[in-house]
Every structure is written in structure tokens, then in C-alpha cells.
Design a protein around this motif. Sequence first.
Motif, PDB file in Angstrom:
ATOM      1  N   SER A   1      -0.458  -6.170  -8.746  1.00 24.87           N
ATOM      2  CA  SER A   1      -0.135  -6.854  -7.620  1.00 24.87           C
ATOM      3  C   SER A   1       1.064  -6.421  -6.762  1.00 24.87           C
ATOM      4  N   ALA A   2       1.384  -5.447  -6.897  1.00 22.92           N
ATOM      5  CA  ALA A   2       2.722  -4.634  -6.330  1.00 22.92           C
ATOM      6  C   ALA A   2       2.522  -4.642  -4.923  1.00 22.92           C
ATOM      7  N   PHE A   3       1.371  -4.430  -4.234  1.00 24.49           N
ATOM      8  CA  PHE A   3       1.114  -4.291  -2.821  1.00 24.49           C
ATOM      9  C   PHE A   3       0.166  -5.287  -2.221  1.00 24.49           C
ATOM     10  N   VAL A   4      -0.197  -6.235  -3.291  1.00 27.11           N
ATOM     11  CA  VAL A   4      -1.211  -7.256  -2.958  1.00 27.11           C
ATOM     12  C   VAL A   4      -1.017  -7.991  -1.339  1.00 27.11           C
TER      13      VAL A   4
ATOM     14  N   LEU B   1       2.773  10.050 -11.428  1.00 29.46           N
ATOM     15  CA  LEU B   1       2.058   8.543 -11.464  1.00 29.46           C
ATOM     16  C   LEU B   1       1.009   8.709 -12.646  1.00 29.46           C
ATOM     17  N   ASP B   2       1.331   7.773 -13.338  1.00 30.22           N
ATOM     18  CA  ASP B   2       0.427   7.718 -14.698  1.00 30.22           C
ATOM     19  C   ASP B   2      -0.534   6.516 -14.608  1.00 30.22           C
ATOM     20  N   THR B   3      -0.025   5.476 -14.078  1.00 30.32           N
ATOM     21  CA  THR B   3      -0.871   4.240 -14.179  1.00 30.32           C
ATOM     22  C   THR B   3      -0.801   3.489 -12.824  1.00 30.32           C
ATOM     23  N   ILE B   4      -1.945   2.751 -12.504  1.00 34.95           N
ATOM     24  CA  ILE B   4      -1.999   1.904 -11.308  1.00 34.95           C
ATOM     25  C   ILE B   4      -2.580   0.588 -11.905  1.00 34.95           C
ATOM     26  N   MET B   5      -1.597  -0.510 -11.991  1.00 36.05           N
ATOM     27  CA  MET B   5      -2.062  -1.663 -12.679  1.00 36.05           C
ATOM     28  C   MET B   5      -3.359  -2.740 -11.836  1.00 36.05           C
ATOM     29  N   GLY B   6      -3.583  -3.796 -12.460  1.00 36.65           N
ATOM     30  CA  GLY B   6      -4.633  -4.610 -11.794  1.00 36.65           C
ATOM     31  C   GLY B   6      -4.059  -5.061 -10.652  1.00 36.65           C
ATOM     32  N   SER B   7      -4.992  -5.331  -9.418  1.00 34.10           N
ATOM     33  CA  SER B   7      -4.599  -5.929  -7.999  1.00 34.10           C
ATOM     34  C   SER B   7      -3.562  -5.174  -7.551  1.00 34.10           C
ATOM     35  N   ALA B   8      -3.081  -4.083  -7.636  1.00 34.45           N
ATOM     36  CA  ALA B   8      -1.946  -3.293  -7.224  1.00 34.45           C
ATOM     37  C   ALA B   8      -2.211  -3.080  -5.487  1.00 34.45           C
ATOM     38  N   PHE B   9      -3.165  -2.867  -5.180  1.00 32.37           N
ATOM     39  CA  PHE B   9      -3.473  -2.739  -3.751  1.00 32.37           C
ATOM     40  C   PHE B   9      -4.766  -3.868  -3.197  1.00 32.37           C
ATOM     41  N   LEU B  10      -4.703  -4.876  -3.974  1.00 33.49           N
ATOM     42  CA  LEU B  10      -5.710  -5.721  -3.543  1.00 33.49           C
ATOM     43  C   LEU B  10      -5.533  -6.478  -2.192  1.00 33.49           C
ATOM     44  N   SER B  11      -6.526  -6.441  -1.430  1.00 33.84           N
ATOM     45  CA  SER B  11      -6.568  -7.055  -0.110  1.00 33.84           C
ATOM     46  C   SER B  11      -5.721  -6.556   0.514  1.00 33.84           C
ATOM     47  N   CYS B  12      -5.591  -5.378   0.697  1.00 34.45           N
ATOM     48  CA  CYS B  12      -4.826  -4.557   1.745  1.00 34.45           C
ATOM     49  C   CYS B  12      -5.694  -4.321   2.894  1.00 34.45           C
ATOM     50  N   LYS B  13      -5.522  -5.086   4.152  1.00 33.07           N
ATOM     51  CA  LYS B  13      -6.641  -5.210   4.934  1.00 33.07           C
ATOM     52  C   LYS B  13      -6.737  -4.106   5.903  1.00 33.07           C
TER      53      LYS B  13
END
Length: 245
Positions: free
Chosen positions: A148-151, A166-178
Amino acid sequence: LFTILLSFNLLWGGGLLKSQDVGSVWSVDAGSYRYNYTITNVEPNECKIHNFTNPTEPTDLIIPSEINGYTVTSIGNNAFYTCNNFTGDVVIPGTVTEIGEYAFYGCTGISTMVLNEGLTEIPRYCFGACQFTNVMTIPSTVTKIGRSAFVYNYISGLAFTEGSQLDTIMGSAFLSCKELKGSVVLPEGLKYIGVGAFGGLYDDSHNSSYTLTLPHSLTVIGTEAFGESGVSGTLIIPNTVTIIE
């Protein structure tokens, strides 16, 4: 008296600091607001900004690379959490290698955030619920983008510096970036994309539409990583992917 003075350094914000006082907390005025920072090391002299006093009126936020002879190498957890009177463009100096969780969560006045080389991780919720409108460029030194870094952020694009580690993008990192648009090319070397990393656009109140290119290093894609996202066109899954959760 002469001996005593040799063991202290005069500070901007007033008061005297023993150079050996690692862990001591100090303040410095920056116009209409004040930084609070902690000495984290001496020889070399380093410090961490750990919180601030919210200004009483809109003002630009300037994050220094040095405070009173101490290099700013980190920004602590919740340091600028829900700040609402900072405006304009913010540049994280290249001296900063670590930013804490929720460090800028909910900052509503900052329109542009610039990250510099040297930063190694963007932790969970670090820039969540912010109103950045710029193309977010991830420095090549970043190896992980946390959950959720940029949620709920308003970034208009996403780019990665050449030579990205970059190795990993965790869950919800860019969730709802409208407002995410354009072409997003995830860098070679990326292995993991977590649950709902680019999803979360559950209604029509968004302008997000972008093409997404996945790297041939990718091995794991989490559940609904691109579900209800703004991805348009054809999404090609590389043959290196062995797990789709």
C-alpha cells in the motif's frame, strides 16, 4: 569554561548539543514550522527527521540534506503523517537512504514528490492517500515497494530509472491510483507482484488508463494483482511466471 565549550556544537534552533549524544532529540525552526530530529550517528555525523510541527498557514516543505552539520539520512515513521498545510513540490534529498512507514501518509497539499538515488525501499503506506499529480519516478536503488505504499495516490504516471534494482512490489502498492495513465514498463529484475498491487478501481470515478508491460524476470503474480485496474490493451504474461496466486 574553555574546555566545556569545546565539547558542544551550537544549533540553529537554540541550545547546545554534545557531539557524542547519539539518540538525543533536537528541534530546528524552518520558517513557519519546526523539524524535530534525532542524532543517529557521529563521525560521520548523521540524523533522522522524526516529526514536525504543522504550519499554521500554507507553505512549501523543504527537506534539508543537512541540519546543523548532521547529514539527514532518514525520515522516520509517521514523520509528516496527515500534514495538511504543506504545498508545492517536495524533493527528498539524495542523502536520504531510508523513509519510514506512513511517513507522508495523507499529505493533501503536496503536488509533486521527487525521490532521489540512494533510497533503498519505499515502505508500506509511505505515500498513501497523498495528492501527488506528477509522474512518479522510482530511483534505481529501490529494491522493494511496500504494501500500500502509494494506495489512493493521484500520481499521473509511473516510471523507473534505468538500471533499476527493483525486486518486489508488495500487495496493494498502487491500489486505487485513479489518475494513473500512459505507459508503465516494469523493470527487468522484478520477480514478485503482490495481491491487488494495481487493482482497486471498483467504480467509474477514475481517469486511470495505461498499458502495462511485465518483465521476463517475473515469477509470481498475486491474486487480483490487476483486477479492477486501469490496465488497457493486451497484458502479456511472461513465460517466466510460475505462480499466479
